[in-house]
Scaffold this motif. Structure first.
Motif, PDB file in Angstrom:
ATOM      1  N   LEU A 133      24.855 -16.078 -40.311  1.00 26.45           N
ATOM      2  CA  LEU A 133      24.681 -17.452 -40.762  1.00 26.45           C
ATOM      3  C   LEU A 133      24.262 -18.340 -39.601  1.00 26.45           C
ATOM      4  O   LEU A 133      24.878 -18.306 -38.525  1.00 26.45           O
TER       5      LEU A 133
ATOM      6  N   ALA B  19      24.221 -22.199 -39.162  1.00 24.76           N
ATOM      7  CA  ALA B  19      24.780 -23.329 -39.896  1.00 24.76           C
ATOM      8  C   ALA B  19      24.366 -24.663 -39.295  1.00 24.76           C
ATOM      9  O   ALA B  19      24.435 -24.858 -38.081  1.00 24.76           O
TER      10      ALA B  19
ATOM     11  N   LEU C 232      28.351 -25.915 -47.314  1.00 28.39           N
ATOM     12  CA  LEU C 232      28.476 -25.091 -46.112  1.00 28.39           C
ATOM     13  C   LEU C 232      29.728 -24.217 -46.156  1.00 28.39           C
ATOM     14  O   LEU C 232      29.741 -23.104 -45.626  1.00 28.39           O
TER      15      LEU C 232
ATOM     16  N   TYR D  78      30.114 -20.162 -44.759  1.00 31.61           N
ATOM     17  CA  TYR D  78      31.043 -19.704 -43.726  1.00 31.61           C
ATOM     18  C   TYR D  78      31.979 -18.629 -44.272  1.00 31.61           C
ATOM     19  O   TYR D  78      32.403 -17.735 -43.538  1.00 31.61           O
ATOM     20  N   ARG D  79      32.303 -18.700 -45.560  1.00 33.16           N
ATOM     21  CA  ARG D  79      33.238 -17.736 -46.145  1.00 33.16           C
ATOM     22  C   ARG D  79      32.619 -16.351 -46.345  1.00 33.16           C
ATOM     23  O   ARG D  79      33.353 -15.375 -46.493  1.00 33.16           O
TER      24      ARG D  79
ATOM     25  N   ALA E 157      30.013 -15.154 -44.260  1.00 31.02           N
ATOM     26  CA  ALA E 157      29.291 -14.731 -43.055  1.00 31.02           C
ATOM     27  C   ALA E 157      30.146 -13.825 -42.186  1.00 31.02           C
ATOM     28  O   ALA E 157      31.357 -14.005 -42.043  1.00 31.02           O
TER      29      ALA E 157
ATOM     30  N   ALA F 287      28.535 -16.557 -37.224  1.00 33.97           N
ATOM     31  CA  ALA F 287      27.792 -17.797 -37.460  1.00 33.97           C
ATOM     32  C   ALA F 287      27.394 -18.452 -36.151  1.00 33.97           C
ATOM     33  O   ALA F 287      28.211 -18.583 -35.228  1.00 33.97           O
TER      34      ALA F 287
ATOM     35  N   VAL G 164      26.588 -21.981 -34.676  1.00 32.80           N
ATOM     36  CA  VAL G 164      26.772 -23.393 -34.990  1.00 32.80           C
ATOM     37  C   VAL G 164      25.531 -24.148 -34.528  1.00 32.80           C
ATOM     38  O   VAL G 164      25.197 -24.147 -33.340  1.00 32.80           O
TER      39      VAL G 164
ATOM     40  N   GLU H 116      34.734 -26.128 -37.928  1.00 37.37           N
ATOM     41  CA  GLU H 116      34.554 -25.799 -39.346  1.00 37.37           C
ATOM     42  C   GLU H 116      34.566 -24.293 -39.580  1.00 37.37           C
ATOM     43  O   GLU H 116      35.314 -23.808 -40.443  1.00 37.37           O
ATOM     44  N   PRO H 117      33.787 -23.498 -38.847  1.00 36.99           N
ATOM     45  CA  PRO H 117      33.911 -22.042 -39.023  1.00 36.99           C
ATOM     46  C   PRO H 117      35.252 -21.509 -38.539  1.00 36.99           C
ATOM     47  O   PRO H 117      35.765 -20.513 -39.070  1.00 36.99           O
TER      48      PRO H 117
ATOM     49  N   CYS I 287      35.557 -17.342 -39.491  1.00 36.44           N
ATOM     50  CA  CYS I 287      34.207 -16.865 -39.213  1.00 36.44           C
ATOM     51  C   CYS I 287      33.973 -16.818 -37.706  1.00 36.44           C
ATOM     52  O   CYS I 287      34.123 -17.837 -37.022  1.00 36.44           O
TER      53      CYS I 287
ATOM     54  N   ILE J  21      32.320 -17.203 -34.151  1.00 31.67           N
ATOM     55  CA  ILE J  21      31.480 -18.340 -33.778  1.00 31.67           C
ATOM     56  C   ILE J  21      30.609 -18.014 -32.578  1.00 31.67           C
ATOM     57  O   ILE J  21      31.089 -17.489 -31.559  1.00 31.67           O
TER      58      ILE J  21
END
Length: 445
Positions: free
Chosen positions: A239, A241, A313, A317-318, A320, A323, A325, A339-340, A345, A347
């Protein structure tokens, strides 16, 4: 009046005649809502009865960060109404999506007036809030000066001041002191931000922490999440994001480099601004591309899925496995890495993370994120995390521990903001009640 504030006031007044043309042009580009342009001139007030708190947040991130504090205020004072102003169409849509049903009837949204003295006065005269707060780095001199003239108690919450902004404001020290002097309460998101704000004349400044570290996990519609998982199946998912221009090409290049070594790889790109979806899809020319805004789901042969919708979003994230950022591989300063972190998730962060410097430092120190030196490091990092489940789990667990901090911050901020509100008016007494209390003794004596 000091020279700086006077010059700003005169300049904004002289500019006012051309601003309607500017707003109409923005509306044609989808950056304003044509039917609501009068709000940008301070028109359209519809003040509810009772006490009213005004909250201003510029865009999506600021609006989302302050919602928990707003909810806490509403829970503490069931009679309080809220006026929420924002500056972007996407933030207005996000607010409508995120407000709990029980709170929504007590919240009115308006687009903030542009910083023209007459428009600011019209706005405040129409709404007559009892107190207010600006979020993060929103500093509008004419609007704040108008609030100060009315004696309106104002706060600056989750306040931030970058080194670049500090340098700009220091060129107009009188304007900076007058603008920051309109706030009775300044709550900075970090000690560094507090120091910079203090150098510009904010007093007092307290560093309570970043509201974005205390936000609830991004929501996801259960039915949409189930459908997305079914569409993806067991494929590995990378992902990207909240991406910004320039990053999508880097992400597509990383996908091409990884495709042979990561069978079935699906790359999902969520552009920060959904209207860029078609342009993002063009970056992946030659690959199989689907777009969520076009009603397309990622099929078995999809290489790149462009998730160009608003407020979803949390879905991505759920699903992936790792991710990136966005805003961190280009000199934007990065989007919110917590957020992730709240959604388990792993990062990846590019070199440009000054917008969330403190959160980034804590994540890196805890082993909750991987720093990329440049775009060339993206493909190896993605491949390394997707191929090592243990490493991915360790990253996610460490990030979640960091994201759990400051859980009580929204309640503390709510208490501080409610403290700005004047006490409610006492209930009106009837003559009989007055006689019982002795208040009207001389009238009947």
């Amino acid at each position: 009046m000091r020279i700086g504030p006077l010059a700003w006031r005169i300049g904004a007044t002289l500019l006012a005649p051309v601003l309607p043309w500017h707003l109409a042009r923005r509306a044609r580009r989808g950056k304003e809502i044509a039917s609501r342009l009068p709000e940008r001139r301070g028109e359209g007030a519809d003040r509810p009865s009772g006490r009213l708190f005004w909250l201003h947040a510029a865009s999506v991130g600021e609006t989302a960060s302050v919602l928990p504090a707003l909810q806490a205020m509403a829970a503490r004072d069931p009679t309080l109404h809220f006026l929420v102003t924002t500056g972007t169409v996407t933030s207005a849509a996000l607010l409508a999506q995120r407000l709990p049903p029980g709170l929504a009837p007590r919240v009115t949204h308006r687009f903030a007036p542009l910083d023209v003295p007459a428009w600011a006065e019209r706005f405040l005269q129409g709404w007559r809030p009892d107190a207010g707060a600006f979020v993060e780095s929103e500093l509008w001199p004419n609007l704040l000066a108008a609030a100060a003239r009315r004696g309106l108690p104002m706060a600056l919450v989750n306040a931030r001041m970058s080194a670049r902004s500090l340098a700009r404001w220091r060129r107009a020290p009188g304007l900076a002191r007058a603008t920051l002097g309109a706030f009775r309460l300044v709550l900075a998101r970090s000690a560094e931000d507090a120091s910079r704000l203090g150098l510009l004349g904010a007093d007092p400044v307290q560093a309570w922490g970043d509201l974005k570290t205390a936000a609830a996990p991004l929501p996801a519609d259960p039915a949409a999440l189930s459908a997305l998982r079914q569409a993806i199946g067991g494929r590995p998912v990378f992902l990207a994001a909240s991406t910004h221009p320039g990053e999508e090409a880097m992400v597509v290049a990383a996908h091409r480099a990884l495709a042979a070594d990561v069978p079935g790889l699906l790359t999902i790109i969520v552009p920060r601004h959904p209207e860029r979806g078609p342009a993002v899809a063009e970056e992946a020319a030659g690959l199989s591309v689907t777009r969520r805004a076009a009603g397309e789901a990622p099929g078995p042969g999809t290489a790149i899925h462009v998730a160009d919708t608003l407020g979803e979003l949390g879905l991505f994230y759920r699903v992936a496995g790792v991710a990136l950022v966005g805003g961190s591989l280009v000199p934007h300063g990065g989007q919110n890495p917590l957020e992730p972190a709240r959604l388990g998730c792993p990062i990846l962060l590019g070199p440009h993370t000054h917008n969330f410097a403190e959160a980034t430092e804590r994540l890196l120190a805890a082993g909750g994120a991987l720093r990329l030196a440049d775009a060339a490091a993206l493909a190896p990092a993605v491949g390394g995390v997707l191929s090592d489940a243990g490493r991915a789990r360790a990253l996610a667990d460490a990030a979640a521990a960091v994201a759990d901090g400051h859980a009580d911050l929204p309640e503390r901020v709510a208490t501080a903001l409610l403290g700005l509100m004047p006490p409610p008016d006492p209930p009106a007494e009837t003559p009989a009640e007055g006689r019982r209390s002795g208040f009207l003794t001389n009238e009947v004596g």
